[in-house]
Scaffold this active site. Structure first.
Site, PDB file in Angstrom:
ATOM      1  N   HIS A  19       0.785  -1.087  -0.063  1.00 12.11           N
ATOM      2  CA  HIS A  19      -0.101   0.072   0.151  1.00 12.11           C
ATOM      3  C   HIS A  19       0.896   0.871  -0.036  1.00 12.11           C
ATOM      4  O   HIS A  19       1.326   1.708   1.156  1.00 12.11           O
ATOM      5  CB  HIS A  19      -1.037  -0.058   1.290  1.00 12.11           C
ATOM      6  CG  HIS A  19      -1.954   1.216   1.431  1.00 12.11           C
ATOM      7  ND1 HIS A  19      -3.143   0.973   2.027  1.00 12.11           N
ATOM      8  CD2 HIS A  19      -1.870   2.314   0.687  1.00 12.11           C
ATOM      9  CE1 HIS A  19      -3.712   2.100   1.894  1.00 12.11           C
ATOM     10  NE2 HIS A  19      -2.912   3.012   1.106  1.00 12.11           N
ATOM     11  N   HIS A  21       1.272   4.888  -2.791  1.00  8.54           N
ATOM     12  CA  HIS A  21       0.953   5.649  -3.888  1.00  8.54           C
ATOM     13  C   HIS A  21       2.059   6.045  -4.410  1.00  8.54           C
ATOM     14  O   HIS A  21       2.995   6.817  -3.784  1.00  8.54           O
ATOM     15  CB  HIS A  21      -0.075   6.523  -3.571  1.00  8.54           C
ATOM     16  CG  HIS A  21      -1.396   6.067  -2.756  1.00  8.54           C
ATOM     17  ND1 HIS A  21      -2.618   5.895  -3.591  1.00  8.54           N
ATOM     18  CD2 HIS A  21      -1.440   5.766  -1.474  1.00  8.54           C
ATOM     19  CE1 HIS A  21      -3.300   5.433  -2.695  1.00  8.54           C
ATOM     20  NE2 HIS A  21      -2.758   5.240  -1.571  1.00  8.54           N
ATOM     21  N   HIS A 199      -9.285   0.851  -1.328  1.00 11.55           N
ATOM     22  CA  HIS A 199      -9.296   1.639   0.060  1.00 11.55           C
ATOM     23  C   HIS A 199     -10.803   1.570   0.427  1.00 11.55           C
ATOM     24  O   HIS A 199     -11.781   1.790  -0.232  1.00 11.55           O
ATOM     25  CB  HIS A 199      -8.960   2.992  -0.464  1.00 11.55           C
ATOM     26  CG  HIS A 199      -7.609   3.384  -0.385  1.00 11.55           C
ATOM     27  ND1 HIS A 199      -6.860   2.625  -1.449  1.00 11.55           N
ATOM     28  CD2 HIS A 199      -6.698   4.107   0.258  1.00 11.55           C
ATOM     29  CE1 HIS A 199      -5.603   3.177  -1.429  1.00 11.55           C
ATOM     30  NE2 HIS A 199      -5.511   4.144  -0.342  1.00 11.55           N
ATOM     31  N   GLU A 202     -11.183   3.649   5.852  1.00 12.52           N
ATOM     32  CA  GLU A 202     -10.059   4.674   6.310  1.00 12.52           C
ATOM     33  C   GLU A 202     -10.761   5.972   6.982  1.00 12.52           C
ATOM     34  O   GLU A 202     -10.815   5.965   8.198  1.00 12.52           O
ATOM     35  CB  GLU A 202      -9.292   5.260   5.340  1.00 12.52           C
ATOM     36  CG  GLU A 202      -7.995   6.180   5.644  1.00 12.52           C
ATOM     37  CD  GLU A 202      -7.529   7.014   4.304  1.00 12.52           C
ATOM     38  OE1 GLU A 202      -7.850   6.906   3.072  1.00 12.52           O
ATOM     39  OE2 GLU A 202      -6.211   7.366   4.729  1.00 12.52           O
ATOM     40  N   ASP A 280       1.777   4.157   2.656  1.00 15.94           N
ATOM     41  CA  ASP A 280       0.579   4.938   2.181  1.00 15.94           C
ATOM     42  C   ASP A 280       1.284   5.940   1.225  1.00 15.94           C
ATOM     43  O   ASP A 280       1.586   5.676  -0.033  1.00 15.94           O
ATOM     44  CB  ASP A 280      -0.155   5.391   3.201  1.00 15.94           C
ATOM     45  CG  ASP A 280      -1.636   5.863   2.618  1.00 15.94           C
ATOM     46  OD1 ASP A 280      -1.922   5.601   1.587  1.00 15.94           O
ATOM     47  OD2 ASP A 280      -2.305   6.275   3.354  1.00 15.94           O
TER      48      ASP A 280
HETATM   49  N1  ADE Z   1      -4.707   8.618  -2.281  1.00 15.09           N
HETATM   50  C1  ADE Z   1      -3.244   8.753  -1.792  1.00 15.09           C
HETATM   51  N2  ADE Z   1      -3.437   8.517  -0.631  1.00 15.09           N
HETATM   52  C2  ADE Z   1      -4.630   8.098  -0.070  1.00 15.09           C
HETATM   53  C3  ADE Z   1      -5.256   7.821   1.190  1.00 15.09           C
HETATM   54  N3  ADE Z   1      -4.576   7.507   2.261  1.00 15.09           N
HETATM   55  N4  ADE Z   1      -6.414   7.485   0.977  1.00 15.09           N
HETATM   56  C4  ADE Z   1      -7.228   7.674  -0.057  1.00 15.09           C
HETATM   57  N5  ADE Z   1      -6.599   8.125  -1.096  1.00 15.09           N
HETATM   58  C5  ADE Z   1      -5.359   8.400  -1.171  1.00 15.09           C
HETATM   59 ZN    ZN Z   2      -3.660   4.700   0.564  1.00  9.87          ZN
END
Ligand code: ADE
Ligand code: ZN
Length: 342
Positions: A19, A21, A199, A202, A280
Site C-alpha cells: 500500500h 501510492h 481503499h 479509512e 501509504d
Molecule cells: N490517495 C493517496 N493516499 C490516499 C489515502 N490515504 N486515502 C485515499 N486516497 C489516497
Molecule cells: Zn492509500
C-alpha cells in the site's frame, strides 16, 4: 547497481509493501528538481514553505496538496525517476517486493497522456529487481470522487494498450463515495484476470469495507481500520483471510487516530485479522515502511518476533509469484534468527 537484500542485522524485517501510492513518494526535493526540469513555476516561496504545509486535518486536506504537487509530473522520464527514487529509499527500508498504486486519472485530468505515465512506470518496474533487488508490480487506482464511468473508460484504455498492471484499486476522498458505485470497473477488471483491491474503512464506515468485499470482490482491503466497528465484518474478514494493508503513520497524520499508541493495529491482530504494515504516502506522512515498523515497535513494545510476523503476512498477502514468495519468507526467517542471536 547491484541487488542488496535487507541486511539480517537491520532493526526492521525484509518485507513486501502493498500500500504505497507512487505519487505519495514525491519528496519536496524531487518536486523542486522536476519543476526546474519542466520549467514549472511552483506557488511556494521555497522548499521550506512547501514543507511547512505538511500538516493535515484530515484526508481531504492531504489530498489537496498531493494533487497540487503532481503538477510537476509531465513526462515518462518524470514517472520513471519518481519510481526509481522510491525503489532506492524503499530498498534501504527492507522492502523486497512492492506493489505500487498509481492514479492515472489525476494525470489525465492535467493533460498528461496515459502512454507517458505507463511507459515511465513500466520502465522502472521492469528493472527494479536488477537495480534494487526488489520485485515490483503496478496497480492502477481509480479516483472514487470522479465519475464511475470514467474509471471504466480508463481501464479500457489501459487494457487496449496492454499496460503491465496486475490489478486495480480505488482511492481518493472516501466519505460519500461507496465502493458499490464502482461495480462495473471491478467486473471489467475481474473479466480480464486482474487482481482487485480497494481503499475502504479509512475515513469511511465499516459498511464500505463490507461492500468492497461482497460487491466488488476485493482480495485485499486498503486501510480497513474502521472494520473493528462491526464485529460480524471482522469475522467475515478473518474467516476469509482477507488481508488489510494498514498504514499506521498515515493514520496518525490524517487524524484517523489521535496517537500511534491508540492505533487499533494490536486489536486487529488480536481479532485474527491478516494485517500488513505499509507507508501509504511516505513523502507526506513522515516515514517509509521501516519507520512504520519502528513506530509500532516503540509504541507497543514489540520485538523481532512480532515484526517478523507482520512481515510474513505482507509476503503472504502479496500477489508475488510462488518461487519469489518462498524466497522472501526464508529471508524473514533468516532475519528473525539473526535478530534473536544479536
Ligand atoms: N490517495 C493517496 N493516499 C490516499 C489515502 N490515504 N486515502 C485515499 N486516497 C489516497
Ligand atoms: Zn492509500
Amino acid at each position: 547497481m547491484n541487488a542488496h537484500p535487507a541486511s539480517p542485522t537491520s532493526d526492521t524485517p525484509p518485507c513486501a509493501e502493498l500500500h504505497v501510492h507512487i505519487e505519495g513518494t514525491l519528496e519536496p526535493e524531487l518536486i523542486y528538481a522536476l519543476a526546474e526540469r519542466n520549467r514549472i513555476e511552483l506557488s511556494y516561496a521555497d522548499i521550506d514553505d512547501l514543507r511547512a504545509r505538511y500538516e493535515f486535518d484530515d484526508l481531504q486536506s492531504f489530498l489537496d496538496l498531493y494533487y497540487a504537487n503532481m503538477s510537476v509530473l509531465r513526462t515518462a522520464a518524470d514517472f520513471a525517476d519518481l519510481a526509481r527514487a522510491y525503489f532506492s529509499r524503499a530498498a534501504r527500508a527492507g522492502v523486497r517486493h512492492a506493489e505500487l498504486f498509481f492514479d492515472p486519472q489525476a494525470h489525465l485530468a492535467r493533460g498528461v497522456p496515459l502512454v507517458s505515465i505507463v511507459e515511465g512506470l513500466a520502465g522502472a518496474i521492469a528493472t527494479s529487481e536488477a537495480e534494487f533487488g526488489m520485485s515490483s508490480a503496478l496497480i492502477a487506482c481509480f479516483l472514487r470522487d470522479r465519475p464511475a464511468a470514467e474509471a471504466v473508460e480508463v481501464l479500457r484504455e489501459l487494457l487496449t494498450m496492454d499496460a503491465p498492471i496486475i490489478g486495480i484499486g480505488l482511492d481518493s476522498a472516501e466519505a460519500g463515495h461507496p465502493p458499490e458505485d464502482f461495480v462495473d470497473v471491478y467486473a471489467l477488471a475481474d473479466a480480464n484476470g486482474l487482481r482487485r483491491v480497494a481503499h475502504a474503512g479509512e475515513e469511511g464506515p465499516a459498511d464500505y469495507v463490507r461492500s468492497a468485499t461482497t460487491v466488488l470482490g476485493v482480495e485485499r482491503v486498503d486501510h480497513g481500520v474502521r472494520s473493528l466497528e462491526d464485529p460480524a465484518l471482522v469475522s467475515l474478514l478473518a474467516r476469509n483471510r482477507i488481508p488489510l494493508t494498514v498504514c499506521p503513520l498515515s493514520n496518525v497524520r490524517l487524524k484517523v487516530v489521535a496517537r500511534i499508541e491508540e492505533h487499533p493495529l494490536p486489536a486487529m491482530l488480536a481479532a485474527g485479522l491478516a494485517v500488513t504494515v505499509n507507508s501509504d504516502d511516505p513523502a507526506y506522512f513522515g516515514g517509509y515502511v521501516d519507520d512504520n515498523y519502528r513506530a509500532l515497535a516503540a509504541a507497543f513494545g514489540w520485538g523481532s518476533g512480532e515484526l517478523a510476523n507482520l512481515a510474513r503476512t505482507s509476503i503472504e498477502a502479496s500477489f508475488v509469484e510462488p518461487t519469489r514468495r518462498a524466497e522472501l519468507l526464508r529471508e524473514i526467517d533468516e532475519w528473525e534468527r539473526a535478530s534473536d542471536g544479536v
